[in-house]
Design an enzyme around this catalytic site. Structure first.
Site, PDB file in Angstrom:
ATOM      1  N   CYS A   2       0.833  -1.206   0.000  1.00 12.39           N
ATOM      2  CA  CYS A   2       0.000   0.000   0.000  1.00 12.39           C
ATOM      3  C   CYS A   2       0.867   1.255   0.000  1.00 12.39           C
ATOM      4  O   CYS A   2       1.950   1.276   0.580  1.00 12.39           O
ATOM      5  CB  CYS A   2      -0.901   0.009   1.221  1.00 12.39           C
ATOM      6  SG  CYS A   2      -1.948  -1.446   1.382  1.00 12.39           S
ATOM      7  N   ARG A  27       4.810  -1.046  -6.582  1.00 10.37           N
ATOM      8  CA  ARG A  27       4.747  -1.806  -5.328  1.00 10.37           C
ATOM      9  C   ARG A  27       3.599  -2.817  -5.339  1.00 10.37           C
ATOM     10  O   ARG A  27       3.573  -3.729  -4.526  1.00 10.37           O
ATOM     11  CB  ARG A  27       4.555  -0.847  -4.149  1.00 10.37           C
ATOM     12  CG  ARG A  27       5.753   0.063  -3.934  1.00 10.37           C
ATOM     13  CD  ARG A  27       5.365   1.294  -3.114  1.00 10.37           C
ATOM     14  NE  ARG A  27       5.015   0.956  -1.746  1.00 10.37           N
ATOM     15  CZ  ARG A  27       5.780   1.186  -0.697  1.00 10.37           C
ATOM     16  NH1 ARG A  27       6.969   1.739  -0.866  1.00 10.37           N
ATOM     17  NH2 ARG A  27       5.390   0.886   0.513  1.00 10.37           N
ATOM     18  N   TRP A  73      -3.536  -2.622  -1.250  1.00  9.50           N
ATOM     19  CA  TRP A  73      -3.404  -4.053  -1.504  1.00  9.50           C
ATOM     20  C   TRP A  73      -4.283  -4.734  -0.471  1.00  9.50           C
ATOM     21  O   TRP A  73      -4.059  -4.622   0.728  1.00  9.50           O
ATOM     22  CB  TRP A  73      -1.952  -4.481  -1.366  1.00  9.50           C
ATOM     23  CG  TRP A  73      -1.681  -5.902  -1.729  1.00  9.50           C
ATOM     24  CD1 TRP A  73      -1.545  -6.421  -2.984  1.00  9.50           C
ATOM     25  CD2 TRP A  73      -1.505  -6.999  -0.824  1.00  9.50           C
ATOM     26  NE1 TRP A  73      -1.290  -7.773  -2.921  1.00  9.50           N
ATOM     27  CE2 TRP A  73      -1.255  -8.151  -1.608  1.00  9.50           C
ATOM     28  CE3 TRP A  73      -1.522  -7.129   0.565  1.00  9.50           C
ATOM     29  CZ2 TRP A  73      -1.039  -9.405  -1.047  1.00  9.50           C
ATOM     30  CZ3 TRP A  73      -1.305  -8.373   1.126  1.00  9.50           C
ATOM     31  CH2 TRP A  73      -1.060  -9.485   0.316  1.00  9.50           C
ATOM     32  N   ASN A 107      -1.938   2.294   5.924  1.00 15.24           N
ATOM     33  CA  ASN A 107      -1.156   1.110   5.573  1.00 15.24           C
ATOM     34  C   ASN A 107      -1.012   0.270   6.829  1.00 15.24           C
ATOM     35  O   ASN A 107      -0.772   0.811   7.913  1.00 15.24           O
ATOM     36  CB  ASN A 107       0.248   1.488   5.083  1.00 15.24           C
ATOM     37  CG  ASN A 107       0.242   2.125   3.713  1.00 15.24           C
ATOM     38  OD1 ASN A 107      -0.788   2.186   3.047  1.00 15.24           O
ATOM     39  ND2 ASN A 107       1.396   2.596   3.288  1.00 15.24           N
ATOM     40  N   GLY A 108      -1.087  -1.050   6.685  1.00 16.88           N
ATOM     41  CA  GLY A 108      -0.892  -1.915   7.839  1.00 16.88           C
ATOM     42  C   GLY A 108      -2.131  -2.733   8.152  1.00 16.88           C
ATOM     43  O   GLY A 108      -3.077  -2.807   7.361  1.00 16.88           O
ATOM     44  N   GLU A 495      14.448 -20.624  -6.042  1.00 17.50           N
ATOM     45  CA  GLU A 495      14.192 -19.298  -6.605  1.00 17.50           C
ATOM     46  C   GLU A 495      13.590 -19.408  -8.009  1.00 17.50           C
ATOM     47  O   GLU A 495      12.688 -18.649  -8.373  1.00 17.50           O
ATOM     48  CB  GLU A 495      15.484 -18.484  -6.621  1.00 17.50           C
ATOM     49  CG  GLU A 495      15.405 -17.147  -7.352  1.00 17.50           C
ATOM     50  CD  GLU A 495      14.436 -16.153  -6.737  1.00 17.50           C
ATOM     51  OE1 GLU A 495      14.194 -15.113  -7.376  1.00 17.50           O
ATOM     52  OE2 GLU A 495      13.913 -16.399  -5.629  1.00 17.50           O
ATOM     53  N   LYS A 499       9.945 -17.874  -9.137  1.00 15.86           N
ATOM     54  CA  LYS A 499       9.746 -16.949 -10.250  1.00 15.86           C
ATOM     55  C   LYS A 499       8.657 -17.455 -11.186  1.00 15.86           C
ATOM     56  O   LYS A 499       7.812 -16.697 -11.645  1.00 15.86           O
ATOM     57  CB  LYS A 499      11.056 -16.765 -11.031  1.00 15.86           C
ATOM     58  CG  LYS A 499      12.077 -15.884 -10.348  1.00 15.86           C
ATOM     59  CD  LYS A 499      11.587 -14.447 -10.297  1.00 15.86           C
ATOM     60  CE  LYS A 499      12.144 -13.703  -9.099  1.00 15.86           C
ATOM     61  NZ  LYS A 499      11.626 -14.083  -7.800  1.00 15.86           N
ATOM     62  N   GLU A 502       5.202 -17.109  -9.535  1.00 14.16           N
ATOM     63  CA  GLU A 502       4.820 -15.714  -9.312  1.00 14.16           C
ATOM     64  C   GLU A 502       4.174 -15.080 -10.531  1.00 14.16           C
ATOM     65  O   GLU A 502       3.165 -14.388 -10.413  1.00 14.16           O
ATOM     66  CB  GLU A 502       6.055 -14.880  -8.938  1.00 14.16           C
ATOM     67  CG  GLU A 502       6.464 -14.941  -7.489  1.00 14.16           C
ATOM     68  CD  GLU A 502       7.662 -14.055  -7.202  1.00 14.16           C
ATOM     69  OE1 GLU A 502       7.596 -13.280  -6.235  1.00 14.16           O
ATOM     70  OE2 GLU A 502       8.666 -14.126  -7.944  1.00 14.16           O
ATOM     71  N   HIS A 518      12.298 -39.872  -2.419  1.00 12.94           N
ATOM     72  CA  HIS A 518      11.579 -39.821  -1.147  1.00 12.94           C
ATOM     73  C   HIS A 518      10.198 -39.181  -1.299  1.00 12.94           C
ATOM     74  O   HIS A 518       9.631 -38.697  -0.323  1.00 12.94           O
ATOM     75  CB  HIS A 518      12.408 -39.068  -0.100  1.00 12.94           C
ATOM     76  CG  HIS A 518      13.700 -39.746   0.226  1.00 12.94           C
ATOM     77  ND1 HIS A 518      13.770 -40.906   0.962  1.00 12.94           N
ATOM     78  CD2 HIS A 518      14.978 -39.438  -0.123  1.00 12.94           C
ATOM     79  CE1 HIS A 518      15.033 -41.283   1.077  1.00 12.94           C
ATOM     80  NE2 HIS A 518      15.786 -40.412   0.428  1.00 12.94           N
ATOM     81  N   LYS A 617       4.918  -5.505  -4.255  1.00 19.02           N
ATOM     82  CA  LYS A 617       6.368  -5.394  -4.315  1.00 19.02           C
ATOM     83  C   LYS A 617       6.987  -5.255  -2.934  1.00 19.02           C
ATOM     84  O   LYS A 617       7.940  -5.941  -2.598  1.00 19.02           O
ATOM     85  CB  LYS A 617       6.747  -4.183  -5.191  1.00 19.02           C
ATOM     86  CG  LYS A 617       8.253  -4.007  -5.389  1.00 19.02           C
ATOM     87  CD  LYS A 617       8.846  -5.170  -6.156  1.00 19.02           C
ATOM     88  CE  LYS A 617      10.322  -4.981  -6.425  1.00 19.02           C
ATOM     89  NZ  LYS A 617      10.906  -6.186  -7.043  1.00 19.02           N
TER      90      LYS A 617
END
Length: 622
Positions: A2, A27, A73, A107-108, A495, A499, A502, A518, A617
């Protein structure tokens, strides 16, 4: 995540507010809005992009000299106009006297909002949204008695959780009150007409002012025309330093690239070169880059520590997992890597001789900041951050810092921030190894030479993009994928899977290749592509055996193989030939094709590459 922008001025500030939101778009957000004082309160809100909000503002002729704006957000309540900020109070009594008196952005997350909501409803307050934020607006209204600052001060005493808020009242034109606890908020001192600004990020004020005051935890700030004042969490008047900050707009030119993510992938050679600029030798002073001048004591700290604790989230966590291999193999220091959001919620065994290393691109990641503070509360005071933003809360709160120079990263899926973090962490490994007497001069020279050559090596890997595109055409039709790696490259497989999921929305998981038998082998079919990171290191023989396990079950392999690893393409085995094995720094090279694979698969599937659904972001809430 946010974003907040606010302003008190003598000119129409709506263009400044909307422009600030545009600079914070990278963001991530799912709604946006703006509110101004125009006799009464006026606002516009949208679940589309900021560009649509701008058109709405123009159509409705919204203008004012005092106002606040926000990108949201969603946490509490779905992305919808009625849940978008700014929120107005809706109290009991006649509409003309009580409704719409307070405008607020936040925000929060307010953890006790359910109890507060029930108490306010009992007083007759009407809720128009499902958000926790609206509770704050009504609470300010319920305490308002002619002084907005006092009402906000009384409000924050009742809030539990994290917040940065900006509030104004229709009864007090040209006044905004802000408060922060656990979420960033800055004050911008205007250059003309006595105007002042609030924002969650200095970037929102790029081109408007470079005079920035960083509010500290628990601060309240009162902005008026030509003046401002701050009180701390003890409600004592304080003076915070004004810093000149050259914030650059996030609206960078794309140039020849289709998306910011692609641009940022190709910026990695330059970002690594910039991050290593000025590094002439392995010396502790490289980590004396903290904003806190009292923290210039890296040499002493590195002599005292006997272990390392790394705290990070997401992509930064995977960079920490990679660094664990370096720190234990080269510096011989026992190293733990913890997911920051989990660390402070479990019983751990503190060691005051531990170096606590936080890794964060923004320096404002709420979980990582909270984990840092928890570690400090346990007596672990040797703190260091690897961070991309020199003015961030993380840099201010750590005693030591290494500032990466990735530049602004607009794509939500991190690329150049990750590789520059790895560069900083490898440098930290060498410095600690030398401080402990475990790095010979010959090894130091060899490692530094390899680091200086990284930009050229990365450029060579980027030249493989056409081959990666051919892989992406296969992946675009899939809904699941496995990634395999061993040792130092297992975190790189993690990673790579992150990606892909995402930005393509393909379900992807990564495993240490030795774990195939396994459980994961049960998933392998011809419809499950298996990406394998295959450097020519000590584990290549083991990895080849794992690859045969996949092929024996009809799996199709996509292998990133070093030129000297003797793995050849054949039916069911697709190979992209990397440069010769690059030793300990190999992870920085092998991650790049995985970034490109995710990017080009997303392009082929038509997803929103730079702003993937449901993601943000900068994660400034738990």
């Amino acid at each position: 995540m946010c974003g907040i922008v606010g302003a008190v001025s003598t000119r129409d500030i709506v263009p400044i507010l909307v422009q600030g939101l545009q600079r914070l778009e990278y963001r991530g957000y799912d709604s946006c809005g703006v509110a101004v004082h125009a006799g009464g309160l006026k606002r516009a809100r949208s679940t589309s992009r900021v560009a649509e909000l701008l058109e709405q503002v123009k159509t409705d002729r919204i203008e004012g000299t005092t106002g606040i704006a926000h990108t949201r957000w969603a946490t509490h309540g779905a992305p919808a106009v009625h849940n978008a900020h700014p929120h107005f109070s809706h109290g009991p009594g006649p509409v003309e006297s009580r409704s719409g008196r307070i405008a607020l952005v936040h925000n929060g997350i307010i953890e006790n909002y359910t109890e507060l909501r029930s108490a306010l409803q009992a007083k007759g307050y009407v809720f128009a949204s499902q958000t926790d934020t609206e509770v704050i607006a009504h609470l300010v209204d319920s305490l308002y008695d002619g002084d907005l600052f006092e009402a906000v001060k009384g409000t924050v005493k009742q809030l539990q959780g994290a917040y940065a808020i900006a509030v104004f009242c229709q009864d007090e034109p040209q006044r905004i009150v802000g408060a922060r606890a656990g979420s960033p908020l800055i004050l911008g001192v205007g250059k003309e007409g006595g105007e002042n600004f609030l924002a969650s990020d200095a970037m929102a004020l790029a081109g408007v002012t470079d005079q920035i005051v960083y509010l500290e935890e628990g601060d309240l700030v009162d902005l008026q025309l030509g003046r401002y004042w701050i009180v701390d969490k003890a409600h004592k008047s304080v003076t915070r330093p004004v810093k000149t900050v050259q914030a650059h707009s996030g609206a960078a030119e794309l140039g020849p690239y289709r998306h910011y993510m692609q641009k940022e992938i190709f910026e990695q050679p330059r970002a690594i070169a910039d991050t290593l600029e000025g590094v002439q030798g392995v010396v502790p002073e490289l980590f004396d880059g903290a904003a806190n001048d009292a923290g210039r004591n890296a040499h002493r700290v590195f002599q005292e520590i006997d272990s390392v604790l790394i705290l990070a989230c997401g992509t930064s966590y995977y960079s920490g997992c990679t660094a664990k291999y370096w720190l234990e193999a080269i510096a011989k220091l026992p190293t733990q890597v913890e997911i920051a959001s989990e660390y402070r919620y479990r019983e751990s065994v503190p060691n005051p001789r531990t170096l606590v290393v936080t890794i964060t691109q923004s320096g404002e990641t709420a979980d990582t900041l909270a984990a840092l503070r928890h570690a400090q509360s346990l007596g672990m005071t040797h703190t260091l951050t690897i961070c991309n933003v020199a003015t961030s809360a993380m840099v201010r709160e750590c005693k030591l810092a290494y500032i990466t120079r990735a530049g602004v990263e607009i794509g939500v899926a991190s690329t150049k921030a990750f590789t520059t973090q790895l560069a900083g962490l490898f440098l930290l490994t060498l410095v600690l190894a030398k401080a402990k007497g475990r790095l010979s001069e010959a090894a130091e020279a060899r490692h530094l030479k390899a680091m200086r050559h990284l930009p050229a090596q990365l450029s060579a890997v980027l030249a493989l993009e056409p081959q990666v595109i051919s892989w992406a055409e296969d992946f675009a039709a899939k809904e699941n994928a496995l990634f395999l790696g061993r040792g130092l490259h297992y975190p790189i497989a993690l990673e790579g899977a992150l990606k892909l999921k995402e930005i393509t929305y393909i379900h992807a998981e990564a495993y240490a290749a030795g774990e195939l038998k396994h459980g994961p082998l049960a998933l392998v079919t011809s419809e499950m592509p298996v990406v394998t990171v295959a450097p020519n290191d000590a584990l290549i023989g083991k990895l080849k055996s794992n690859m045969q396990e996949v092929r024996a079950r009809g799996g199709v392999l996509y292998v990133l193989a070093d030129a000297d690893s003797h793995i050849e393409s054949e039916e069911g085995l697709h190979v992209i030939r990397m440069p010769d094995h690059y030793g300990a720094l190999s992870p920085l090279l092998h991650v790049v094709p995985l970034q490109l694979l995710a990017y080009h698969t997303a392009c082929a599937r038509g997803t929103d590459v730079d702003k993937p659904r449901n993601l943000a972001k900068s994660v400034t809430v738990e």
